[in-house]
Design a protein around this motif. Structure first.
Motif, mmCIF file in Angstrom:
data_model
loop_
_atom_site.group_PDB
_atom_site.id
_atom_site.type_symbol
_atom_site.label_atom_id
_atom_site.label_comp_id
_atom_site.label_asym_id
_atom_site.label_seq_id
_atom_site.Cartn_x
_atom_site.Cartn_y
_atom_site.Cartn_z
ATOM 1 N N ARG A 245 105.198 -18.256 70.621
ATOM 2 C CA ARG A 245 104.255 -19.053 69.849
ATOM 3 C C ARG A 245 103.493 -18.145 68.889
ATOM 4 O O ARG A 245 103.047 -17.060 69.257
ATOM 5 C CB ARG A 245 103.254 -19.766 70.756
ATOM 6 C CG ARG A 245 103.873 -20.888 71.571
ATOM 7 C CD ARG A 245 102.827 -21.644 72.375
ATOM 8 N NE ARG A 245 103.429 -22.722 73.137
ATOM 9 C CZ ARG A 245 103.669 -23.929 72.643
ATOM 10 N NH1 ARG A 245 103.335 -24.216 71.401
ATOM 11 N NH2 ARG A 245 104.224 -24.857 73.402
ATOM 12 N N SER A 246 103.346 -18.620 67.658
ATOM 13 C CA SER A 246 102.593 -17.867 66.660
ATOM 14 C C SER A 246 101.980 -18.836 65.664
ATOM 15 O O SER A 246 102.701 -19.634 65.041
ATOM 16 C CB SER A 246 103.513 -16.873 65.935
ATOM 17 O OG SER A 246 102.800 -16.175 64.937
ATOM 18 N N HIS A 247 100.646 -18.790 65.543
ATOM 19 C CA HIS A 247 99.918 -19.646 64.593
ATOM 20 C C HIS A 247 100.286 -21.123 64.781
ATOM 21 O O HIS A 247 100.524 -21.855 63.807
ATOM 22 C CB HIS A 247 100.216 -19.221 63.148
ATOM 23 C CG HIS A 247 99.882 -17.779 62.865
ATOM 24 N ND1 HIS A 247 98.584 -17.304 62.856
ATOM 25 C CD2 HIS A 247 100.681 -16.721 62.610
ATOM 26 C CE1 HIS A 247 98.592 -16.012 62.583
ATOM 27 N NE2 HIS A 247 99.857 -15.619 62.444
ATOM 28 N N GLY A 248 100.356 -21.536 66.045
ATOM 29 C CA GLY A 248 100.594 -22.943 66.349
ATOM 30 C C GLY A 248 102.039 -23.379 66.258
ATOM 31 O O GLY A 248 102.339 -24.553 66.478
ATOM 32 N N GLN A 249 102.951 -22.472 65.933
ATOM 33 C CA GLN A 249 104.360 -22.822 65.830
ATOM 34 C C GLN A 249 105.145 -22.133 66.933
ATOM 35 O O GLN A 249 104.762 -21.076 67.430
ATOM 36 C CB GLN A 249 104.926 -22.418 64.459
ATOM 37 C CG GLN A 249 104.403 -23.263 63.309
ATOM 38 C CD GLN A 249 105.108 -22.908 62.012
ATOM 39 O OE1 GLN A 249 105.091 -21.760 61.581
ATOM 40 N NE2 GLN A 249 105.736 -23.888 61.387
#
Length: 881
Positions: free
Chosen positions: A145-149
């Motif tokens: 997961r990264s920045h909500g993605q």
């Protein structure tokens, strides 16, 4: 290869089960286990030394307590949690990948000496290890997961344990289990690139199951070839598999026959009682089915296998050892051509994973798996395979055919002076009015004008139940008034026959699309500028057939009227062109539903067609026509009992019993329906067995053909034709009268393999049919928009739906069950032409794609070497096994 998720709650128990298969029984390894199976080899780790060291594990042999801890998500030494819990607080146990060798490999192993067995196991172990390395390198088993993605990526390494077994489970405790060399590879965790131990993403593995299975078989075939075995490739369904040459087919069947016998007995039990046999009942069925010799020692098991082989004069002494290690099949197309054909058998586009799988399947015995994947770069560079936007691909051949169809339709759509004129249309309309005791409606009259206009191509969009047969009948009559030849065609023969029934002007003038093209090409059928061809259910035509048909129309100067509905069932093969053709050629669409006069029912059909399945299911629920059961079996039984009730007052041919699942379920429904009719005294006493299924047929039964039936000198009976058994003789001769044509045929012997009971059917057999009532068993993974619409729109007086909570995937409370069913019915499985996706402009795609196909991970090599070494030179305690 098969894949299954093992939940955290079941992880420890499953680990203990696999471990129990490797524990020597108290009586000693010389004896069999209580289930009649030999003790299997201990598990082996398939992970890098660095990963095992991190976990405090020494050596390659799996210790049960370590495996159980990892399945529970804990560090084997410290007991701390290795992985974060999911959003629901649970930790998955792992993914079980089961790699099974082809039956000939297992049969050869069973009959081989100890040295040859060790050799075969070494080939299997190497293939499994190579496949897990391929999975690690190419399948995105890690989520980040990264920045909500959420991003998916391959793992650095996986924590996996392999348990190798050599037999299938015995179907009876005293039976000799069939030989089946297979490995359970349980992946418990993945190592991310940053070194973090995380859960394994299961869905990417499930999506890659075909590719991974193909990689395993390709590697296994290559390993066996290197050991001197001859490979027979292109076996099994769609030619995806291989066998070792020289192993008799009958022996392979014999090593599976006991399971089939018991399965047939269980199905007969279902037909009588409407449920599966319970444990005690199944045990009794097995005992009644055949008394078996009691097996105690491994020598007993070996003797049982040897006795089976002796029936086929096969002893397993160096079979398949031939120069070159490959048995060439009959002359076939080059590998690249075979790959192209297989890639687009089912759809015009495909994903890169399917490309890889087909390459591996088709190159077995020709190339190693690495070399097979290398071939992808050349096929892309040569533009035989075209990358498309959106991550899809197609072949140049398919795209060229689609472009040719569009070009031809554009030319045919131009005015060509083919209008039949108002007088011919009026005369035809008068004849129709006399036949149906009513005039054509305004929209039907408009449709008649469009498809009898001046162009050489026209489209009639006919949603279900809108009376398209009347319009086609009128159009054909108008053409005939001018002395023109009219022909009706369809993809299937039964649909073509039904076209002649629904449109009497075409009676005796219908044939399949393939037959039309073939006869015109051979000069057996004259088609010219005074010929009009009516193509019914054109939306079910694949691109290849449509291309050949439009070529014939273009060259002969004839006219083509394509009739169909893109919202109904799509083609079996690559297709999807029909919807776009209505934007090219003159088209008319019917909208007034005539099959049912129930306004609410009409709206429900329209809602399903438009994807508003929630409204449609609310309608059926409000009328008590949506039935929910706990299990799929209960839903099937509920539908069968409703069918029995309805057919007490309606003829069985007027009640459609439809399943969207497997042929096995349709067989169960058919057998159950037959049982109800027999109980009511509606069938004869004499029963003739049907090859390939567990039931027989009796006088009075409804039947359907699953293949064409030919007799010299008479017209063939088409695949899908339905009828009634009029008489059965003691010699097994079955006299059948077929519905549409009224023809009678006597079928006997091996030809009965073409016959099935015809009470229940798959939806593809039902499209175009009209009945009084319809009963549908649905809700599973195959449920989708197009079948749901067709299923609902067969009946004049209503459709009932039978679904299960089991299919909808919810335990306990299920307040949203109808919404979930509606969501399934919104999924479209419509065919899409490749032209709907622009070609990818990036010329470097081939290089990038190849880099994804076969990256090199030297860290995996030691694990493969160790796996081979432990088979060729097993530890002393393992050699005794």
């Amino acid at each position: 290869m098969t894949a299954a998720s093992i939940g955290a709650a079941k992880g420890g128990g499953y680990a203990r089960y696999l471990e129990s298969k490797t524990v020597e029984p108290e009586r000693g390894d010389y004896y069999l286990s209580p289930d009649g199976e030999p003790t299997q080899a201990p598990g082996q780790w398939l992970a890098s030394p660095d990963t095992l060291a991190r976990l405090g594990i020494e050596g390659s042999t799996v210790e049960g307590r370590d495996f159980i801890s990892l399945m529970e998500g804990k560090h084997p030494r410290s007991g701390r949690w290795l992985r974060d819990a999911g959003s629901n607080g649970a930790r998955g146990g792992g993914i079980d990948l089961t790699f099974s060798a082809p039956k000939s490999v297992s049969a050869l192993w069973a009959l081989a000496d100890e040295s040859q067995r060790r050799e075969i196991e070494a080939a299997h172990a190497a293939a499994v290890s190579e496949t897990i390395a391929h999975l690690t390198d190419t399948v995105p088993t890690v989520r980040r997961r990264s920045h909500g993605q959420v991003f998916e990526e391959p793992a650095r390494d996986v924590v996996a344990a392999e348990y190798r077994h050599t037999t299938a489970r015995g179907v009876l405790e005293t039976d000799a289990p069939d030989p089946q060399l297979h490995s359970h590879v349980v992946i418990t965790s993945a190592i991310r690139d940053d070194g973090k131990i995380v859960a394994v993403a299961s869905r990417p593995i499930f999506r890659s199951a075909r590719e991974l299975g193909a990689y395993y078989r390709s590697s296994l075939a290559h390993q066996l070839q290197q050991r001197g075995y001859a490979i027979e490739r292109g076996t099994g369904k769609h030619g995806r598999y291989f066998e070792i040459a020289g192993v008799p087919r009958g022996l392979l069947d014999a090593f599976s026959s006991r399971s089939r016998e018991v399965a047939r007995a269980a199905e007969r039990f279902r037909a009588k009682w409407g449920r599966a046999p319970e444990r005690g009942e199944l045990r009794q069925l097995k005992l009644e089915n055949r008394k078996a010799k009691v097996l105690i020692t491994r020598a007993d098991l070996q003797q049982a296998w040897n006795d089976t082989a002796a029936r086929f004069d096969f002893a397993g002494e160096q079979p398949g050892r031939l120069p070159g290690a490959t048995v060439e099949p009959p002359p076939e197309r080059p590998l690249e051509d075979r790959v192209e054909q297989r890639l687009t058998e089912r759809a015009a586009t495909f994903e890169p994973g399917e490309f890889r799988a087909v390459l591996l399947e088709q190159s077995v015995g020709e190339l190693s798996p690495r070399a097979a994947l290398d071939l992808s770069r050349a096929m892309i560079a040569e533009r035989r395979v075209l990358p498309l936007e959106g991550g899809l691909m197609t072949t140049l051949a398919v795209r060229a055919r689609e472009q040719a169809i569009e070009r031809r339709f554009t030319a045919l759509a131009a005015s060509a002076g083919r209008d039949v004129g108002d007088q011919a249309r009026t005369l035809a309309g008068d004849q129709i009015a006399e036949r149906i005791s009513g005039r054509l409606s305004a929209e039907q009259a408009h449709a008649l004008e469009v498809i009898t206009g001046p162009e050489r191509a026209a489209i009639l969009v006919g949603p279900a139940g809108t009376g398209k047969g009347v319009v086609i009948d009128a159009a054909a009559r108008a053409e005939q008034h001018l002395g023109n030849q009219t022909l009706g065609i369809a993809v299937s023969g039964s649909t073509a026959q039904r076209l002649g029934q629904d449109s009497p002007a075409l009676a005796g003038r219908t044939l399949t699309l393939d037959a039309l093209v073939s006869r015109v090409e051979r000069g057996q059928l004259a088609v010219d500028t005074h010929t009009t061809i009516y193509f019914d259910e054109a939306g079910m035509a694949d691109t290849d057939r449509l291309s050949r048909l439009t070529e014939v129309v273009e060259q002969t100067g004839s006219k083509l009227v394509a009739i169909g509905d893109a919202a109904q069932l799509p083609s079996i093969g690559a297709g999807g062109m029909f919807a776009g053709l209505s934007d090219i050629a003159p088209s008319a669409e019917l909208s007034n539903i005539r099959r049912t006069l129930d306004r609410d029912e009409q709206r429900a059909w329209g809602d399903l067609r438009a994807g508003r399945s929630d409204r449609a299911m609310a309608h059926y629920h409000s009328r008590g026509q949506l039935h929910m059961a706990d299990t799929r079996d209960e839903a099937v039984e509920h539908a069968a009992q409703n069918w029995a009730t309805l057919t007490e007052t309606l003829d069985p041919s007027e009640v459609a019993l439809i399943s969207d699942a497997s042929n096995q379920e349709i067989g169960r429904l058919n057998a159950r329906a037959q049982h109800f009719r027999a109980q009511r005294g509606e069938l004869g006493e004499l029963e003739v067995p049907v090859p390939g299924v567990h039931y027989g047929i009796r006088q009075g039964d409804r039947i359907a053909l699953i293949d064409q039936h030919h007799e010299p000198g008479v017209e063939r009976i088409e695949n899908g034709s339905r009828g009634e058994v009029l008489h059965i003789t003691p010699a097994g001769e079955v006299l059948i009268e077929f519905d549409v044509t009224g023809r009678r045929r006597t079928i006997t012997g091996d030809d009965l393999a073409r016959v099935r009971l015809g009470y229940a059917q798959h939806i593809h057999r039902a499209q175009g049919a009209t009945v009084t009532r319809t009963l549908v068993v649905t809700g599973g993974w195959q449920t989708s928009k197009e079948p749901a619409y067709v299923e609902a729109s067969r009946a004049r007086q209503g459709t009932a739906w039978f679904v299960s909570r089991e299919d909808l995937g919810v335990e306990g409370h299920d307040t949203d069950r109808i919404q979930r069913l509606a969501e399934n019915m919104r999924r479209s499985h419509a065919q899409t032409p490749s032209l709907a996706h622009p070609e990818l402009a990036d010329r470097d795609y081939g290089t990038n794609f190849h880099r994804q196909l076969a990256p090199s991970r030297t860290s995996r090599i030691p694990g493969i070497v160790r796996a081979i070494h432990r088979i060729v030179n097993p530890p002393a305690q393992e050699r005794t096994r």
